[in-house]
Motif scaffolding. Structure first.
Motif, PDB file in Angstrom:
ATOM      1  N   GLN A  62     -12.296  25.797 -46.947  1.00  0.00           N
ATOM      2  CA  GLN A  62     -13.384  24.823 -46.826  1.00  0.00           C
ATOM      3  C   GLN A  62     -14.556  25.483 -46.134  1.00  0.00           C
ATOM      4  O   GLN A  62     -14.378  26.273 -45.217  1.00  0.00           O
ATOM      5  N   ARG A  63     -15.753  25.157 -46.600  1.00  0.00           N
ATOM      6  CA  ARG A  63     -16.956  25.717 -46.003  1.00  0.00           C
ATOM      7  C   ARG A  63     -17.974  24.601 -45.831  1.00  0.00           C
ATOM      8  O   ARG A  63     -18.306  23.901 -46.781  1.00  0.00           O
ATOM      9  N   VAL A  64     -18.468  24.437 -44.613  1.00  0.00           N
ATOM     10  CA  VAL A  64     -19.486  23.423 -44.354  1.00  0.00           C
ATOM     11  C   VAL A  64     -20.860  24.044 -44.583  1.00  0.00           C
ATOM     12  O   VAL A  64     -21.185  25.086 -44.013  1.00  0.00           O
ATOM     13  N   ILE A  70     -19.662  19.791 -48.005  1.00  0.00           N
ATOM     14  CA  ILE A  70     -18.558  20.738 -47.824  1.00  0.00           C
ATOM     15  C   ILE A  70     -18.063  21.250 -49.177  1.00  0.00           C
ATOM     16  O   ILE A  70     -17.939  20.480 -50.125  1.00  0.00           O
ATOM     17  N   TYR A  72     -14.968  22.680 -51.245  1.00  0.00           N
ATOM     18  CA  TYR A  72     -13.529  22.483 -51.115  1.00  0.00           C
ATOM     19  C   TYR A  72     -12.682  23.331 -52.053  1.00  0.00           C
ATOM     20  O   TYR A  72     -12.924  23.355 -53.269  1.00  0.00           O
ATOM     21  N   ASN A  78     -18.198  21.376 -54.343  1.00  0.00           N
ATOM     22  CA  ASN A  78     -19.003  20.740 -53.295  1.00  0.00           C
ATOM     23  C   ASN A  78     -18.925  19.213 -53.296  1.00  0.00           C
ATOM     24  O   ASN A  78     -18.977  18.563 -54.338  1.00  0.00           O
ATOM     25  N   HIS A  85     -16.009  12.380 -50.359  1.00  0.00           N
ATOM     26  CA  HIS A  85     -15.575  12.784 -49.025  1.00  0.00           C
ATOM     27  C   HIS A  85     -15.475  11.587 -48.089  1.00  0.00           C
ATOM     28  O   HIS A  85     -14.825  11.624 -47.066  1.00  0.00           O
TER      29      HIS A  85
END
Ligand SMILES: *[C@@H]1O[C@H](CO)[C@@H](O)[C@H](O)[C@H]1NC(C)=O
Length: 148
Positions: A62-64, A70, A72, A78, A85
């Motif tokens: 996961q990347r914010v 985010i 996923y 995204n 989300h």
């Protein structure tokens, strides 16, 4: 208030569930069975290469992003456009909870990735693919795997 919420969120992500890292050939098999080989004209190598550069085959990656959305899972899909989300304002084009995109069962992630390719007419959605995979000889990515 918003910043505090995001910090809590990041805390949850870092301490989140156990991750599963698929092997290249296991993924090749799963992708092949799911009909990704030559889906929209993109050979299996494109998918394996893309997943590698997007997530390192990590199902729980996961990347914010700066805008608070985010990315996923194995395909780094995204939350702003493609999944639900819960808190942010989202479009949820894949009609799926983002949490379903970070499980070991890749069914939902693959269905969503197919939809992205279809709706955006190609694989340009994935920066990792554009940078490292697009237009290259990708046959090595399925080399040694039991897929045709
Ligand atoms: C996979 O991603 C999760 C979530 O970002 C992370 O906590 C975990 O360390 C990653 N696993 C590996 C082996 O990099």
């Amino acid at each position: 208030m918003k910043a505090a919420g995001i910090l809590t969120l990041i805390g949850c992500l870092v301490t989140g569930a156990e991750s599963k890292i698929y092997t290249r050939c296991k993924l090749a098999k799963i992708f092949s069975r799911a009909g990704l080989d030559n889906y929209w004209g993109f050979s299996l190598g494109n998918w394996i290469c893309m997943a590698y550069y997007e997530s390192g085959y990590n199902t729980t990656a996961q990347r914010v992003l700066d805008d608070g959305s985010i990315d996923y899972g194995i395909f780094q899909i995204n939350s702003f456009t493609w999944c639900r989300h819960g808190k942010l304002r989202e479009n949820n084009h894949c009609h799926v909870a983002c949490s379903a995109l970070i499980t070991d069962d890749l069914t939902d992630a693959i269905i969503c990735a197919k939809k992205i390719v279809k709706e955006t007419q190609g694989m340009n959605y994935w920066q990792g693919w554009k940078k490292h995979c697009e237009g290259r000889d990708l046959s090595d990515w399925k080399k040694g795997c039991e897929v045709s």
